[in-house]
Structure formats: structure tokens, C-alpha cells
Design a protein around this motif. Structure first.
Motif, short mmCIF file in Angstrom:
data_model
loop_
_atom_site.label_atom_id
_atom_site.label_comp_id
_atom_site.label_asym_id
_atom_site.label_seq_id
_atom_site.Cartn_x
_atom_site.Cartn_y
_atom_site.Cartn_z
N ARG A 60 -6.71 6.32 -9.75
CA ARG A 60 -6.91 5.06 -9.91
C ARG A 60 -5.79 4.25 -9.16
NH1 ARG A 60 -6.89 4.70 -15.30
NH2 ARG A 60 -9.12 5.36 -15.22
N ILE A 61 -4.51 4.60 -9.28
CA ILE A 61 -3.43 3.90 -8.67
C ILE A 61 -3.69 4.09 -7.07
CG2 ILE A 61 -0.99 3.91 -8.35
CD1 ILE A 61 -0.75 4.93 -11.13
N ALA A 62 -3.93 5.22 -6.55
CA ALA A 62 -4.19 5.12 -5.00
C ALA A 62 -5.40 4.20 -4.69
CB ALA A 62 -4.55 6.73 -4.82
N ALA A 63 -6.53 4.25 -5.59
CA ALA A 63 -7.48 3.21 -5.01
C ALA A 63 -6.88 1.94 -4.88
CB ALA A 63 -8.65 3.48 -6.07
N TYR A 64 -6.28 1.39 -6.08
CA TYR A 64 -5.83 -0.06 -5.71
C TYR A 64 -4.67 -0.22 -4.79
CZ TYR A 64 -7.66 -1.20 -10.37
OH TYR A 64 -8.38 -1.42 -11.54
N ILE A 96 3.77 5.69 -5.67
CA ILE A 96 3.72 5.87 -7.31
C ILE A 96 2.59 6.66 -7.74
CG2 ILE A 96 2.95 4.34 -9.35
CD1 ILE A 96 4.49 2.07 -7.87
N ALA A 97 1.65 6.88 -6.95
CA ALA A 97 0.34 7.56 -7.12
C ALA A 97 0.74 9.04 -6.82
CB ALA A 97 -0.99 7.26 -6.15
N SER A 145 0.95 -1.24 0.11
CA SER A 145 -0.02 0.01 -0.02
C SER A 145 0.93 1.23 -0.08
CB SER A 145 -1.06 -0.18 1.27
OG SER A 145 -1.83 -0.92 1.21
N ALA A 146 2.01 1.39 0.96
CA ALA A 146 2.82 2.38 0.65
C ALA A 146 3.41 2.86 -0.54
CB ALA A 146 3.94 2.14 1.95
N VAL A 199 3.88 10.06 -7.24
CA VAL A 199 4.70 10.65 -8.54
C VAL A 199 3.62 10.62 -9.86
CG1 VAL A 199 6.42 9.55 -10.08
CG2 VAL A 199 6.57 9.58 -7.63
N THR A 200 2.76 9.78 -9.86
CA THR A 200 1.71 10.09 -11.23
C THR A 200 1.13 11.39 -11.00
OG1 THR A 200 1.75 7.92 -11.23
CG2 THR A 200 0.08 8.79 -12.58
N ALA A 201 0.65 12.00 -9.94
CA ALA A 201 -0.10 13.02 -9.94
C ALA A 201 0.90 14.24 -10.02
CB ALA A 201 -0.47 13.01 -8.21
N TYR A 202 2.37 14.12 -9.53
CA TYR A 202 3.08 15.13 -9.86
C TYR A 202 3.50 15.37 -11.36
CZ TYR A 202 7.62 17.64 -9.77
OH TYR A 202 8.72 18.71 -10.14
N ARG A 203 3.22 14.28 -12.08
CA ARG A 203 3.37 14.34 -13.57
C ARG A 203 1.86 15.03 -14.15
NH1 ARG A 203 6.79 9.01 -15.03
NH2 ARG A 203 8.54 9.68 -13.75
N LYS A 204 1.11 15.36 -13.46
CA LYS A 204 -0.12 16.06 -13.81
C LYS A 204 -1.01 14.83 -14.54
CE LYS A 204 1.40 20.60 -13.84
NZ LYS A 204 1.09 21.09 -12.57
N ARG A 205 -1.01 13.63 -14.24
CA ARG A 205 -1.70 12.56 -14.66
C ARG A 205 -2.83 12.36 -13.39
NH1 ARG A 205 1.46 8.14 -17.19
NH2 ARG A 205 -0.62 7.40 -17.61
N PHE A 206 -3.81 13.03 -13.21
CA PHE A 206 -4.46 12.90 -11.91
C PHE A 206 -5.56 11.90 -12.02
CE2 PHE A 206 -3.31 17.48 -11.88
CZ PHE A 206 -2.66 17.36 -11.09
N LEU A 207 -6.19 11.39 -13.28
CA LEU A 207 -6.92 10.32 -13.31
C LEU A 207 -6.36 9.23 -12.85
CD1 LEU A 207 -10.05 9.73 -13.95
CD2 LEU A 207 -9.45 9.48 -16.30
N ALA A 208 -5.09 8.84 -13.68
CA ALA A 208 -4.34 7.54 -13.43
C ALA A 208 -3.84 7.26 -11.77
CB ALA A 208 -3.28 7.75 -14.34
N ALA A 209 -3.39 8.90 -11.46
CA ALA A 209 -2.85 8.86 -10.10
C ALA A 209 -4.13 8.50 -8.96
CB ALA A 209 -2.55 10.24 -9.69
#
Length: 153
Positions: free
Chosen positions: A32-36, A17-18, A11-12, A20-30
Motif C-alpha cells: 500500500r505504501i509503495a502504491a501511494y 519506507i515501503a 516517491s523515492a 523497510v516495512t516489507a523487511y518487517r514482514k508487513r507485506f500488505l502495508a508495504a
């Protein structure tokens, strides 16, 4: 204890990873990754992981699953034997006809309360397939002729 640690680490890592993905401005993918990544820690907190680890590491649980499998196997075996109990298909059909004839015969022989009219017997079939093929092939073509006349051919 080990399973809970592994789930917490997964989980951590997922939340990292979520981020880092949000930092790259891909909020939808971030998102989804956080939910998983929250699923493993949620399973730990609800007690599902402890329950599963208790099932996996207890020999009595595996013995119980083995007994359930044996019971299912015995049940299916008895059903297979029961189906084969009548012998071949011809023997089963003959036995069914004999049982049907035995059931019909007493009903026909019973005295009626009516005016004494004889019991009706079933009418014999018109023609068997061999008789129809040998002698009366005209009946077969009459249907075809009617269809052709209907369509004007």
C-alpha cells in the motif's frame, strides 16, 4: 523543474519506507505504501505537475479565473433581480390572477359553434374556512365519528 524534483524525492522516500516495512514482514502495508509513493512520480511523467505549475504561476490564468467568477456573479445577480422584478409575493399573485382572468374571459365570451348553450361558469366553493368554523362544525366531526365507528369505538 522544482515541482518534478520534489515529486521524485517524495516517491523515492515512500519506496524506501515501503522497503523497510516489507523487511518487517508487513507485506500488505508495504504494498500500500509503495502504491501511494508511485503516485507523485506518475503525475510528473504524465505531465499533470507541469500543467498545474503553469496554471498556478501564470497571471493570465488567474485573470481568466477572475473573469469566469465575474461572469458567474453577473449571471446570479440578474437571476435575483429577475425574481424580485414582480414586487412582493402578493403583487405577483395578484398579477398572476389578473393574467389568468384575462386569459379565461375571452374564451368564455367567444361565440360557440354548438346549439347556443350558455358557457358553464366555475362553481363557487362550498364553504370558506371561517364559515365552516362558525356554522358547520358538525361536518368536521362526521369524519372522526366514521373512523371511530369503523374501529368499533
Amino acid at each position: 523543474m522544482l515541482a518534478e524534483t520534489i515529486c521524485s524525492a517524495a516517491s523515492a522516500a515512500g519506496l524506501g519506507i515501503a522497503a523497510v516495512t516489507a523487511y518487517r514482514k508487513r507485506f500488505l502495508a508495504a504494498t500500500r505504501i509503495a502504491a501511494y509513493s508511485l503516485v507523485p512520480i506518475g503525475l510528473v511523467l504524465t505531465g499533470v505537475v507541469e500543467w498545474l505549475s503553469d496554471i498556478v504561476f501564470k497571471p493570465s490564468v488567474w485573470l481568466g479565473f477572475g473573469l469566469l467568477g465575474l461572469a458567474w456573479l453577473l449571471f446570479m445577480t440578474t437571476r435575483a433581480v429577475e425574481r424580485r422584478g414582480g414586487g412582493t409575493r402578493k403583487e405577483r399573485k395578484a398579477a398572476a390572477r389578473a393574467a389568468q382572468n384575462d386569459a379565461v374571459a375571452p374564451a368564455a365570451a367567444a361565440p360557440s359553434l354548438g346549439a347556443g348553450a350558455p358557457a358553464e361558469r366555475p362553481q363557487p366553493r362550498e364553504k370558506s374556512k371561517k364559515q365552516a368554523a362558525a356554522g358547520g362544525s358538525g361536518d368536521d366531526f362526521s369524519d372522526i365519528e366514521a373512523i371511530l365507528k369503523k374501529h368499533g369505538i
